[in-house]
Design a protein around this motif. Structure first.
Motif, mmCIF file in Angstrom:
data_model
loop_
_atom_site.group_PDB
_atom_site.id
_atom_site.type_symbol
_atom_site.label_atom_id
_atom_site.label_comp_id
_atom_site.label_asym_id
_atom_site.label_seq_id
_atom_site.Cartn_x
_atom_site.Cartn_y
_atom_site.Cartn_z
ATOM 1 N N ASN A 1 2.132 1.640 -3.528
ATOM 2 C CA ASN A 1 1.094 2.159 -4.282
ATOM 3 C C ASN A 1 0.835 3.654 -3.933
ATOM 4 O O ASN A 1 0.138 4.389 -5.178
ATOM 5 C CB ASN A 1 -0.074 1.410 -4.464
ATOM 6 N N HIS A 2 0.908 4.045 -2.864
ATOM 7 C CA HIS A 2 0.333 5.425 -2.401
ATOM 8 C C HIS A 2 1.487 5.953 -1.589
ATOM 9 O O HIS A 2 1.449 6.076 -0.453
ATOM 10 C CB HIS A 2 -0.648 5.278 -1.730
ATOM 11 N N THR A 3 2.424 6.454 -2.378
ATOM 12 C CA THR A 3 3.863 6.855 -1.589
ATOM 13 C C THR A 3 3.590 8.018 -0.625
ATOM 14 O O THR A 3 4.869 8.495 0.088
ATOM 15 C CB THR A 3 4.783 7.055 -2.552
ATOM 16 N N ILE A 4 2.523 9.022 -0.954
ATOM 17 C CA ILE A 4 2.322 9.979 0.207
ATOM 18 C C ILE A 4 2.469 9.206 1.610
ATOM 19 O O ILE A 4 2.673 10.147 2.695
ATOM 20 C CB ILE A 4 1.029 10.694 -0.235
ATOM 21 N N LEU A 5 2.155 7.998 1.579
ATOM 22 C CA LEU A 5 1.960 7.440 3.131
ATOM 23 C C LEU A 5 3.259 7.400 3.858
ATOM 24 O O LEU A 5 3.419 7.780 5.093
ATOM 25 C CB LEU A 5 1.562 6.156 2.983
ATOM 26 N N SER B 1 2.658 0.669 -9.900
ATOM 27 C CA SER B 1 1.653 -0.291 -9.535
ATOM 28 C C SER B 1 2.020 -1.804 -9.087
ATOM 29 O O SER B 1 2.620 -2.446 -9.737
ATOM 30 C CB SER B 1 1.022 -0.734 -10.868
ATOM 31 N N ASP C 1 0.981 -1.200 -0.049
ATOM 32 C CA ASP C 1 0.015 -0.074 -0.056
ATOM 33 C C ASP C 1 0.719 1.261 -0.005
ATOM 34 O O ASP C 1 0.585 2.162 -0.676
ATOM 35 C CB ASP C 1 -0.855 0.073 1.379
ATOM 36 N N GLU D 1 4.967 6.675 -7.357
ATOM 37 C CA GLU D 1 4.131 5.486 -7.274
ATOM 38 C C GLU D 1 4.164 4.556 -8.636
ATOM 39 O O GLU D 1 4.552 5.022 -9.570
ATOM 40 C CB GLU D 1 2.607 5.995 -7.168
#
Length: 293
Positions: free
Chosen positions: A94-98, A123, A91, A121
């Motif tokens: 896929n959602h590197t702002i995290l 896939s 996750d 990001e």
């Protein structure tokens, strides 16, 4: 930098700031263990693959820190390869702002939204045993990050990701990033017992005996814990703990180090509280940390 090193019949690594593993699956197909820090790293890996006539089929990420997944997008766009990542790391990939959000504890300012902490990001799909090449096994290595893993390939070469650092790195930075201190120590104790033809840590030299370096990393964790307990002899706020550690170890404060070391120190404080060596006191609108006698 970015030289190709062969350590066994099918096993290689690319010398880079975070080592990139290459495993030959047959005469033409290869997979990667991580992809480097950014598009430039991905491009250099692609040049190595092309020079050897290799076709990239998959990238197996050990965890989602930006310096390990930064080449994913470029290589995936160029080759159409699959990307696999373990557990919650998928996750984050896929959602590197995290990653900067987690480190900062809120929406990160622009100072933290850059390739060092926030990769492009890609896939990624969840890592399972079914998607592994024949002869490759997953080695759980929790502690440094949420669901980090290593890999043992068909040549008995073990890629250890960030579960330990070189002695030189520890001496330079002193406080290495740790998410879960208890899990990190358990991982290092397990790693001490491992046998393999070659061990390839991401941030240390390849070796056939990993136990001494694992012990050095264990000792450093306990040293930092003692330092924190000393700072907390009297009730103290978190920022004071962080300031004293930076001063005691002559560390240079900037935004990246504030969140990386700061997050790690919070993890130490959680571990010390959960193991009964420190308590919290709420007083005058503040949370204070105090070592127990």
């Amino acid at each position: 930098m970015y030289e190709l090193n062969q350590v066994s019949t099918n096993s290689y690594y690319v010398q880079s700031p975070a080592k990139i593993g290459i495993v030959k699956l047959n005469d033409t197909d290869v997979c990667l263990i991580d992809s480097g820090s950014d598009k430039d790293a991905g491009r250099k890996v692609r040049q190595i693959l092309d020079a050897n006539g290799w076709r990239l089929t998959a990238i197996y990420n050990t965890h989602s820190n930006a310096d390990h997944i930064g080449g994913n997008k470029y290589l995936q766009n160029q080759t159409g390869c699959k990307v696999y990542a373990p557990g919650i790391e998928c996750d984050f990939t896929n959602h590197t702002i995290l990653e900067p959000s987690f480190l900062y504890g809120g929406f990160p300012p622009k100072d933290l939204r850059h390739k060092f902490l926030m990769a492009q990001e890609s896939s990624a799909e969840h890592l399972t045993e079914k998607v592994l090449p024949n002869g490759m096994n997953v080695l759980p290595l929790p502690g440094h990050f949420f669901d980090m893993v290593g890999y043992r390939d068909m040549d008995d070469v073990v890629y250890l990701a960030d579960c330990l650092s070189s002695k030189e790195t520890l001496e330079k930075y002193q406080i290495g990033f740790i998410y879960d201190v208890s899990a990190y120590l358990n991982t290092l104790e397990m790693v001490k017992t491992l046998k393999a033809k070659v061990f390839i840590p991401a941030h240390a030299e390849a070796t056939d005996d990993i136990a001494p370096l694992a012990q050095i990393n264990i000792d450093k964790v306990h040293e930092i814990a003692v330092e924190i307990l000393g700072i907390c002899k009297e009730p103290v706020i978190f920022e004071r703990v962080l300031q004293q550690l930076f001063n005691d170890y002559s560390l240079v404060m900037n935004f990246e180090q504030y969140v990386l070391v700061g997050s790690t120190v919070r993890s130490y404080l959680s571990w010390l509280k959960d193991t009964g060596r420190i308590e919290v006191i709420f007083e005058n609108g503040q949370l204070l940390w105090k070592a127990l006698e």
